[in-house]
Design an enzyme around this catalytic site. Structure first.
Site, PDB file in Angstrom:
ATOM      1  N   GLU A 157       0.800  -1.232   0.000  1.00  0.00           N
ATOM      2  CA  GLU A 157       0.000   0.000   0.000  1.00  0.00           C
ATOM      3  C   GLU A 157       0.835   1.285   0.000  1.00  0.00           C
ATOM      4  O   GLU A 157       0.642   2.165   0.855  1.00  0.00           O
ATOM      5  CB  GLU A 157      -0.993  -0.014   1.178  1.00  0.00           C
ATOM      6  N   GLU A 171      -5.281  -8.488  -0.610  1.00  0.00           N
ATOM      7  CA  GLU A 171      -6.034  -8.334   0.637  1.00  0.00           C
ATOM      8  C   GLU A 171      -7.481  -8.033   0.290  1.00  0.00           C
ATOM      9  O   GLU A 171      -7.750  -7.200  -0.566  1.00  0.00           O
ATOM     10  CB  GLU A 171      -5.512  -7.148   1.485  1.00  0.00           C
TER      11      GLU A 171
END
Lengths: 502, 502, 502, 502
Positions: free
Chosen positions: B162, B281
């Site tokens: 991220e 995810e």
């Protein structure tokens, strides 16, 4: 049907809970089997009995007794304890001790050919009682050598099995049995007076002739019996159909009153008054192919038995813990009406739960009624109870039991574990699968998953006056184990169960 | 609400079932913990994922990277793979392989102090990219030495986590990430061109700036990406309350359409068209303290996600398998809204069953509707399906699904496994117990017993025209896994299920 | 005695290592026993055989075959596979498959009363061959139903056991056996032509009459045999003394030449040339009470057998893996000269290690001499070998074997695992303990601890010319498994083995 | 070197064997690790200690202490026992109890930044003693709630670790420690007077200043100490070389006399006379990277320590049971000179056997000499002893010990278990393997196989005069555990050990 009871937490109701004292097993030699041991492990891990009793300690598959001729042609005896050690080690390692039943007759010592069961236990007297006495003594001395006297003196010893039946003792010859009993009693006490011995291990009601006869004999011979044993079944012999039989259950009260008769008879002897009676076998049906044994009906019926069997008896041993059993031959299918609490493959039958639930009760009983029993733990104030619905014939009716508990104001949890035809009925799953004789892994896993009780909880708020009402709905042939505990909320900072579930 | 579907056994409906491809975990160093490994074992034994992905491979608790000064005062580097071996051995021994995520920065290599999480993962670029490249290469070469290239080449490698968020990559600096990506990609391919590498591991929708930027960069630098990665969550950030948060679920269609945008964007590049997208995810909420995660509502919502996540993606990895997790600190209570399918203590949450049920489906899909999916095994003719009732807000309504199956005349079994607020709701049991922060053995056993689906069977007789109707009643926030199999009776001689149950 | 060998790493010496192909067991019904399964697990975990073969599949303790009269008084047959499933499941769960031996005769199908062994296997022909054929077919069809044809087709099927002996087949009637063989062969191939069938399972050397007779018969009847079977023992029958016998070992070469005769005879038939020969039983002595089996001498003698048994045979099956065995009755003591590699209680006998060591050899053989065998792994360059000292009679001499290996200059490790009378001799420990018939836990643990090889390592530095000499000192009746691997030092910063041990 | 001793079976020699009382461990938080728990399980299964003591109960990785601001901005405290429960459950499930050491300081309560170790334990006083007291009390109350007071009152509680060292307590400030001690003592006794508390946990000899100072302080403040604690190491600090250090062992007598000084000092206070002294840490070297710890030399040296440490102390706790330990960082290799009895991977080091052998001795000591100890079991007449050869520097000499036992005429067994550089030296095997930092499964299995003692037995015939001589040959740095038992032959009919081995 509705029943309501007001609970008095200080009541102290008669309930001699010996649920976990002893359990039965097929012939001892089957204890060599792996599947047998797996089932026993499951039962011990989850219920945990103190003793185990089975037939055939001296039968030929245990290979204890042997004879040979020496070089002069004299008959010599020798004893082989290889398998006996395996069996006894396996029991003790699972925290269960033998309730020794001495029998049947080794072929090389037997006076005749009569046998009982598919596995052919010889049921004739010994050719010579001295040989029998030596065998008994050699066996006990070996056990004491291996496990110490301190251990073996805790193992009750029973002489033979159901000698009052023609099938189990040649001619059901009472005088011969008394001879066997006295010879055995004498031999055992010679090994150690600390060993305890009892009999006559009779089947069912034969009090007038056999029990009285036995007590008269012992009294006359000054035999200081340690305990009395008898059996207790509550159906009659059904007409066979193929491999199976469908016996009808007898009404409870008649059955229990037979036990009172035995008790009264024994207590009429001054020297035997209050002597412990061990019911060394009990079950509903006494045939190992009664599909009844696998049902929820059996579980509910047995539940009620467990509330009362201790009333006049020291213990009562369910016949049997598992389904590795060969009296009528090897079962063809996993569900075949065997005696076991556990079916082959390790499937828990509904009756397994009757025993587990009773085992888990607290010591102190505060309510014992026809369909419900309630116990309390004084220290924690928690309750555990069992409700059951065991009508002999289908009524189609649920039973609704309400318990009115005095309680401190506050929050409580009610936990229920339900075993009934709808929630915990492995037999039905097997039937729905088509009654397969061999189970795939997948099928076995499915049946096992369906053989567990449904567990639920609910929150009960006692009102300011200190009253909490608990209501249980018990389906036909169902049983519900329940617990009530104080459970005040201890909520973490910011946690909200309600918001989580919006 | 009623729904009826006519089943065509020859239908072939799009359903790319990658339920068991990958699962998430907290930082890799937690894999050293025993409770973590117990939870992973449970998940692997019962569901069985192929890959596992977590953060912090290079964080200091893994103790891989070290520097020291030699006698001349020169800075030297050394690598310690003691813990890495423990972790990787533990994974492989449980039949799960790492989906490697390279990050975060070892303190001794970091250019700054910024950290993320309670456990303080350093999120700054390396002081020198060559040192980072040596670390990556040393690690991969060690893994190849220990596990062989044939093995390690099957482990996808993702660069960082991220980087489009300020918390996870200093300044969310896109240019710096591209630099990191290229340096890492180059270093890995030098070790072996057989190793596969992807990125940019971005959180949620940032397609226009980050995904496009990334593809433009890679395209410009001729980087032959092996795959693309992104994340996918379906709630927004809630207002915190104490330790917890209560996010609202977003409507499904909006969420899925975001995934279509990423897919379309990638496919617009000639050289990256059809490149696999791994959702490395996904979950409902992205905070590890959302009590939602522990509910039946979550399970039902995820069930529907699992029917569609494979439509445009190669895989999707639930974040996370278990509740040993420290991003916001160590949880105070067993139920604390953690990401896990399994709560601490080894309690299966309802969402566990969503995964288990989807994992067990057959390959071929014959029906995929808003509330039900049905698959068929061509060889056996058996069916497996799942029905779910995942309305975003309580409607109070049950869902009644009827499946009309063409079937040979005969006897079938319907098996149902039901997970809903009434049958399989461990959170409620814990709540009823008073929400204890520490569970006694007894309480834990109770909660676990209440965390299993209720399994039931019934017998279905298909009529002579060859039709069988199956009806399922799905409660709010419930899911039901069901199976339909041919099950002709094979009754043993004399056996009667009916007589047994009179 | 000194022996020196120069090793050629490129040599390729004949060595058909089928050590782990098959192993024998007592009657199949004993596989129900827990102790049997523990011993099998130990053997499978540590050695790992592919097949297991034993007697008595159809004997009455397996309870497969039953008859009853229907209501019209007609004889009906039924089959019970409850125990068969337990046994086969237990085998497959331990990664071992049955090498099926069809026999002996169920009592209800037998034409006579003659039995063999303490456990009374009926050895008479069936009253009717059609009944036998139905039994064979029902059994195979059940196995295929449960385990699939793909599985069962890998299980070789042998017809009966040692029909050339009067004890095992009534009258050792060759013509009757051929009848049985053909009926069985036909019945099996009707179930599936993919199933493989062989015989005649004869004991020892009876080639001229029985093996030739069998081949002539099959040839005449156009029977497409899948393989040939025979047995191989290398002692003669000793005079019994009490429970035991003390046979003398025969010289190796004479024994091996008998196997050459069988091979040549078979190859003389055009249609049977190169047909696989399975030695479905071998051992030193063929009595289950020969203390020889428990000695280091047996282990060393068998080690040499294992180097040569594959020369003309497809496989060779040691009779037996464990000591749960009842042919002469139940053993009185843990060491009683049983056939097993493992004694009761799970004690590994020296011969266990012969098998484990041979199992672990590499595929490629570079040296096979009278007292040593050496194998090499081409990929790693590692060597594994075994040296053994198996003189028939005590010489009191050690054997010193020197191997001259061409080697890259550098550091190597030599690993040795020594099994001899001094290092690994559980029988001696039991004897020193006083030869107890029942072992306490403590005694059993002691014996087991003394039943493991002594493991040592040493460092070998190859000189610059590339030569490394390895010397092994093998004591009388000893065997040494050894390995040689490259092992360059990779010392950690600051570590010094020498300083640690000053 | 020869030594001969005449044994008097009725002697009663001082030997306070507390070998198994307590064992050390690295910081408590490491108990969360799986590898740690595996090593502890091995140690408990094979040796079995009663208590375990380690640092860092309140360090941040245990995550117990937290603060937050409420909505009014007030500082609030909260406690998290999630990890504490995991650790304590894991200990109790392995039959080991905590010997609680209270420390170090949670960051949010610390008055400074000074830390100790790679894992950064904060060693500064609390900002406020009331907060520390609340933490101690909350923790103990939680433990009592979970495990009952009856349990927790058996756990000794020690205040802090080695406050007399600058590294472990800021400024080694004695007055501040006394303040901490009193505050802690008071807080604990408020929870329950049944809890037992001690200190000052000082490292080594600092009796005049610290121990006397502590006793004076406690005496002055009327603190009713429950016990005294100190540590005991027998090497000095070596010069570091890379990751390692090579300390020299100190001569035994000097070391033991230091313990006498502490004892005498305590006994000089009327109110503390005979107060138990727990040596809460001992080992040879106090650095966790001393390769000495992995050697046979260490094992032999520790063996002698174990004969005398109980002379003036209540207990002595070896630092540590295993090698999961991070004080100097994570070890780079399996053998790295860690404190553990067990190396990573579950390898038993030679010193493991010193403890196991001492644990297994009988209660009654009949001989305690410089190189041998002998104990006897009065009931059975069996002997167990240990001989060791622990010269500080290599002498190259074996030690020959002869014991002259009075004995009934008859047959005895001598059992020996030998641990020396030749028979049980895993470090050498690892070295021969090239000192690999990562072990393959194969290498690990090899090292473990070489880490077991060589077990041998021999038969001893006592002569008619009733004398039996036992001779043991102990190699340099070796130890031999031995047993002597009566072992009359009980030979089975026809069995001949001699004929079996001809």
């Amino acid at each position: 049907m509705n029943q309501t009871f007001l609970i008095d937490p200080n009541a102290n109701v008669l309930f001699n809970n010996k649920t976990d004292f002893c359990v039965g097993t097929g012939r001892i030699g089957l204890a060599l089997q792996e599947e047998y041991q797996k089932q026993l492990k499951l039962v011990q891990d989850e219920i945990g009995f103190s003793y185990i009793r089975g037939h055939g300690l001296f039968s030929d598959d245990m290979a204890i007794y042997h004879t040979y001729k020496d070089t002069n042609g004299n008959l010599c005896e020798e004893y082989n304890f290889t398998y006996l050690d395996l069996v006894m080690d396996s029991y003790l390692s699972k925290n269960i001790r033998p309730f020794l039943e001495l029998g049947f007759m080794p072929k090389e010592m037997a006076s005749g050919d009569q046998t009982v069961f598919y596995w052919k236990g010889n049921v004739t007297p010994p050719v010579e009682y001295a040989r029998w006495q030596r065998l008994v003594q050699a066996t006990l001395r070996h056990l004491i050598g291996r496990y110490t006297l301190a251990e073996v003196r805790t193992w009750p010893i029973e002489v033979w099995n159901e000698p009052n039946l023609f099938g189990f003792w040649k001619g059901a010859d009472m005088e011969e049995y008394f001879k066997l009993f006295e010879a055995t009693f004498t031999a055992i006490k010679e090994v150690s007076t600390e060993l305890t011995v009892g009999g006559p291990a009779i089947c069912g009601v034969d009090d007038e002739r056999w029990l009285k006869g036995f007590l008269d004999f012992c009294s006359g011979r000054k035999i200081a019996l340690d305990f009395i044993t008898r059996h207790h079944y509550t159906t009659d012999l059904p007409v066979p159909d193929g491999h199976y039989g469908y016996p009808a259950l007898r009404e409870h009260n008649g059955c229990f009153s037979e036990l009172d008769i035995s008790r009264a008879l024994i207590d009429s002897y001054l020297e035997y008054k209050d002597l412990p009676i061990h019911i060394t076998e009990f079950n509903t049906s006494y045939i190992p192919t009664a599909p009844l044994h696998d049902t929820n009906k059996n579980a509910a019926y047995v539940a009620y038995m467990l509330t009362r069997l201790g009333d006049v008896n020291e213990s009562y041993s369910y016949w049997t813990f598992g389904d590795i059993f060969e009296e009528n031959g090897v079962p063809f299918t996993p569900f075949h009406g065997g005696f076991g609490m556990v079916a082959n493959g390790g499937i828990k039958k509904p009756t397994f739960w009757s025993f587990k639930f009773f085992k888990e009760l607290y010591k102190k009983c505060v309510l014992k009624e026809r369909n419900v029993i309630l116990t309390a733990d004084e220290k924690s104030g928690y309750y555990k109870g069992i409700a059951f619905n065991d009508a002999l014939n289908r009524t189609g009716e649920d039973l609704k039991i309400t318990l009115q508990l005095p309680a401190d104001a506050g929050r409580y949890i009610l936990i229920t574990k339900t075993v009934d035809e709808d929630t915990c009925n492995p037999l039905k799953v097997w039937h729905d699968l088509g009654e397969p004789s061999s189970l795939s892994k997948d099928e076995l896993a499915l049946i096992k998953a369906a053989a567990e009780p449904v567990v639920k909880t609910s929150s009960i708020i006692a009102d300011a006056d200190g009253k909490a009402d608990i209501t249980l709905n018990v389906k036909e042939y169902g049983l519900i184990a329940f617990e009530i505990r104080k459970a005040e909320l201890a909520t973490d900072r910011g946690y909200s169960y309600e918001r989580a579930n919006e």
